[in-house]
Design a protein around this motif. Sequence first.
Motif, PDB file in Angstrom:
ATOM      1  N   THR A  79       0.841  -1.194   0.000  1.00 63.36           N
ATOM      2  CA  THR A  79       0.000   0.000   0.000  1.00 63.36           C
ATOM      3  C   THR A  79       0.878   1.246   0.000  1.00 63.36           C
ATOM      4  O   THR A  79       2.107   1.155   0.145  1.00 63.36           O
ATOM      5  N   VAL A  80       0.259   2.411  -0.108  1.00 68.12           N
ATOM      6  CA  VAL A  80       1.005   3.663  -0.132  1.00 68.12           C
ATOM      7  C   VAL A  80       1.708   3.922   1.192  1.00 68.12           C
ATOM      8  O   VAL A  80       2.633   4.738   1.272  1.00 68.12           O
ATOM      9  N   LYS A  81       1.308   3.233   2.237  1.00 72.99           N
ATOM     10  CA  LYS A  81       1.947   3.393   3.541  1.00 72.99           C
ATOM     11  C   LYS A  81       3.280   2.648   3.609  1.00 72.99           C
ATOM     12  O   LYS A  81       4.062   2.839   4.538  1.00 72.99           O
ATOM     13  N   ASP A  82       3.545   1.775   2.640  1.00 77.66           N
ATOM     14  CA  ASP A  82       4.735   0.932   2.672  1.00 77.66           C
ATOM     15  C   ASP A  82       5.935   1.601   2.016  1.00 77.66           C
ATOM     16  O   ASP A  82       5.813   2.603   1.301  1.00 77.66           O
ATOM     17  N   THR A  83       7.089   1.002   2.261  1.00 74.45           N
ATOM     18  CA  THR A  83       8.300   1.268   1.486  1.00 74.45           C
ATOM     19  C   THR A  83       8.759  -0.081   0.949  1.00 74.45           C
ATOM     20  O   THR A  83       8.825  -1.059   1.695  1.00 74.45           O
ATOM     21  N   GLN A 133       0.920  11.616   0.105  1.00 71.63           N
ATOM     22  CA  GLN A 133       0.936  10.208  -0.288  1.00 71.63           C
ATOM     23  C   GLN A 133       1.317  10.049  -1.756  1.00 71.63           C
ATOM     24  O   GLN A 133       2.078   9.146  -2.122  1.00 71.63           O
ATOM     25  N   ARG A 134       0.798  10.927  -2.611  1.00 77.66           N
ATOM     26  CA  ARG A 134       1.151  10.862  -4.030  1.00 77.66           C
ATOM     27  C   ARG A 134       2.638  11.133  -4.236  1.00 77.66           C
ATOM     28  O   ARG A 134       3.289  10.492  -5.074  1.00 77.66           O
ATOM     29  N   GLN A 135       3.180  12.071  -3.480  1.00 72.48           N
ATOM     30  CA  GLN A 135       4.602  12.371  -3.587  1.00 72.48           C
ATOM     31  C   GLN A 135       5.447  11.204  -3.104  1.00 72.48           C
ATOM     32  O   GLN A 135       6.478  10.875  -3.711  1.00 72.48           O
ATOM     33  N   HIS A 136       5.004  10.551  -2.028  1.00 70.73           N
ATOM     34  CA  HIS A 136       5.713   9.363  -1.537  1.00 70.73           C
ATOM     35  C   HIS A 136       5.707   8.262  -2.584  1.00 70.73           C
ATOM     36  O   HIS A 136       6.721   7.604  -2.827  1.00 70.73           O
ATOM     37  N   LEU A 137       4.559   8.079  -3.224  1.00 71.42           N
ATOM     38  CA  LEU A 137       4.432   7.035  -4.238  1.00 71.42           C
ATOM     39  C   LEU A 137       5.363   7.308  -5.415  1.00 71.42           C
ATOM     40  O   LEU A 137       5.904   6.378  -6.020  1.00 71.42           O
ATOM     41  N   HIS A 181       7.624   5.101 -16.077  1.00 71.36           N
ATOM     42  CA  HIS A 181       6.370   4.711 -15.430  1.00 71.36           C
ATOM     43  C   HIS A 181       5.957   5.700 -14.340  1.00 71.36           C
ATOM     44  O   HIS A 181       5.111   5.391 -13.500  1.00 71.36           O
ATOM     45  N   GLY A 182       6.567   6.884 -14.343  1.00 69.49           N
ATOM     46  CA  GLY A 182       6.126   7.935 -13.444  1.00 69.49           C
ATOM     47  C   GLY A 182       6.743   7.917 -12.065  1.00 69.49           C
ATOM     48  O   GLY A 182       6.234   8.568 -11.145  1.00 69.49           O
ATOM     49  N   MET A 183       7.855   7.207 -11.898  1.00 71.91           N
ATOM     50  CA  MET A 183       8.526   7.164 -10.600  1.00 71.91           C
ATOM     51  C   MET A 183       9.862   7.891 -10.665  1.00 71.91           C
ATOM     52  O   MET A 183      10.625   7.703 -11.606  1.00 71.91           O
ATOM     53  N   GLY A 184      10.128   8.708  -9.656  1.00 73.29           N
ATOM     54  CA  GLY A 184      11.385   9.430  -9.613  1.00 73.29           C
ATOM     55  C   GLY A 184      11.362  10.666 -10.496  1.00 73.29           C
ATOM     56  O   GLY A 184      10.372  10.984 -11.155  1.00 73.29           O
ATOM     57  N   ALA A 187      -0.125  -0.484  -5.609  1.00 73.48           N
ATOM     58  CA  ALA A 187      -0.399   0.536  -4.589  1.00 73.48           C
ATOM     59  C   ALA A 187      -1.075   1.763  -5.179  1.00 73.48           C
ATOM     60  O   ALA A 187      -1.743   2.514  -4.458  1.00 73.48           O
ATOM     61  N   SER A 188      -0.917   1.980  -6.494  1.00 68.23           N
ATOM     62  CA  SER A 188      -1.478   3.171  -7.131  1.00 68.23           C
ATOM     63  C   SER A 188      -2.966   3.055  -7.421  1.00 68.23           C
ATOM     64  O   SER A 188      -3.586   4.025  -7.883  1.00 68.23           O
ATOM     65  N   LYS A 189      -3.537   1.881  -7.173  1.00 68.93           N
ATOM     66  CA  LYS A 189      -4.956   1.693  -7.496  1.00 68.93           C
ATOM     67  C   LYS A 189      -5.853   2.668  -6.734  1.00 68.93           C
ATOM     68  O   LYS A 189      -6.914   3.038  -7.217  1.00 68.93           O
ATOM     69  N   GLY A 190      -5.434   3.077  -5.535  1.00 65.53           N
ATOM     70  CA  GLY A 190      -6.244   4.019  -4.760  1.00 65.53           C
ATOM     71  C   GLY A 190      -5.743   5.446  -4.853  1.00 65.53           C
ATOM     72  O   GLY A 190      -6.000   6.257  -3.953  1.00 65.53           O
TER      73      GLY A 190
END
Length: 422
Positions: A95-99, A129-133, A158-161, A118-121
Amino acid sequence: METQYTLILQGLGRQPGMLGTIFRKAQNRVQDPAILKRLIHDLINKETWSGGGDINGDAYESLLSKGASDKGSGAGQYFTPRSIISAMVEVVRPTVKDTVVDPACGTGGFLLGAHEYASKGAAHMNPEQRQHLKASFVHGVEIVDGTARLAAMNLLLHGMGDAKGQSLIEVKDALIDDPGKRWSVVLANPPFGTKSSITMVGADGKDAREDREIERNDFVVTTSNKQLNFLQHIMTILDINGRAAVVLPDNVLFEGGAGEALRRRLLNDFDLHTILRLPTGVFYAQGVKANVLFFDKKPASETPWTTTTWVYDLRTNKRFTLKKSPLTREHLEDFVQSVKPGRPREERVESERFKSFTYDQLIARDKVNLDITWLRDESLEDLDNLPAPDVIAREIIEDLTAALEEFAAVADALEAKETSEA
């Protein structure tokens, strides 16, 4: 133009963060200036590259998949089939709470799978949370420069980093040391093969000598077996109450000595709740009989944390090949449904391929052997059920390759022992 292009690549490779990782040790392999001009000016420059992250990312993934199927390139050793990744991620449920970390990330498939799940929600997430993701949800470690570049670009598309931000991919040998940081989810498929490129010295003071020596007090056993060392590393970097899903070869489940000691610790200090016996013919690397171990890290306790381990056998009487009969996500659906992700384990029900074993049953097995089978191989009893000749030939090759790996490991261990005694 050729000189200028080379200078540009060198400059980009010296940049900090994600950009430097992507262009790390990049080289110009187009030696003819005329061809280089046509490639950049006439072909690349005339394309429109604003198709969006999803389109560009999917296209890049497709290219990586084709590269993995090219036996000559050797890229397959860094590529885990996406059907297996999807099933593993669905069981772990990040989930978005994870690392999330992958200490042997290859081209980044596990990191992408976790991010997608995790991006489903995302529609219900706040800006933090979006910034963490985007910026800190995943972290990968990869020892091979070229593969690390592929992983970094894969995440970026894929939109990360961020190209100008800190790199999400760290280029180093993950086994070098304890990084100090802990993650709530570990997803990994460590490299196959048993010989390590380094010398490990564990807390027991023993050493497995090769090129250079590394002492890790967090390792409970000393071995040059890479899979066992990766398993120890993952046991270290996983946070309390964290979840792990790791692809490991059969020898980790039955090998004596260091393997037995590590399995005892895994059953005692962790909750090894599920083992998936993978079929053969699903990896690009030959000679691989592998399993997925699902376990959770728990706080210190006087009693073992593993009470029951569920084993799903997807290998016996199952035949897959990479091209003619590939393993798909549908083939793993019964496993996922049987595990019941997110539901109490008391709701699991035994079936023909899904059996449970108590801690007492496991610890009583010879050398705590977790390579458990109960189904009969139908091809051994009924000649009409024999697989096609090419499948039989491939399985023979895989068995022989795996055996040679084991013999090579024994020979290396004996040679190292003689050298240290001398």
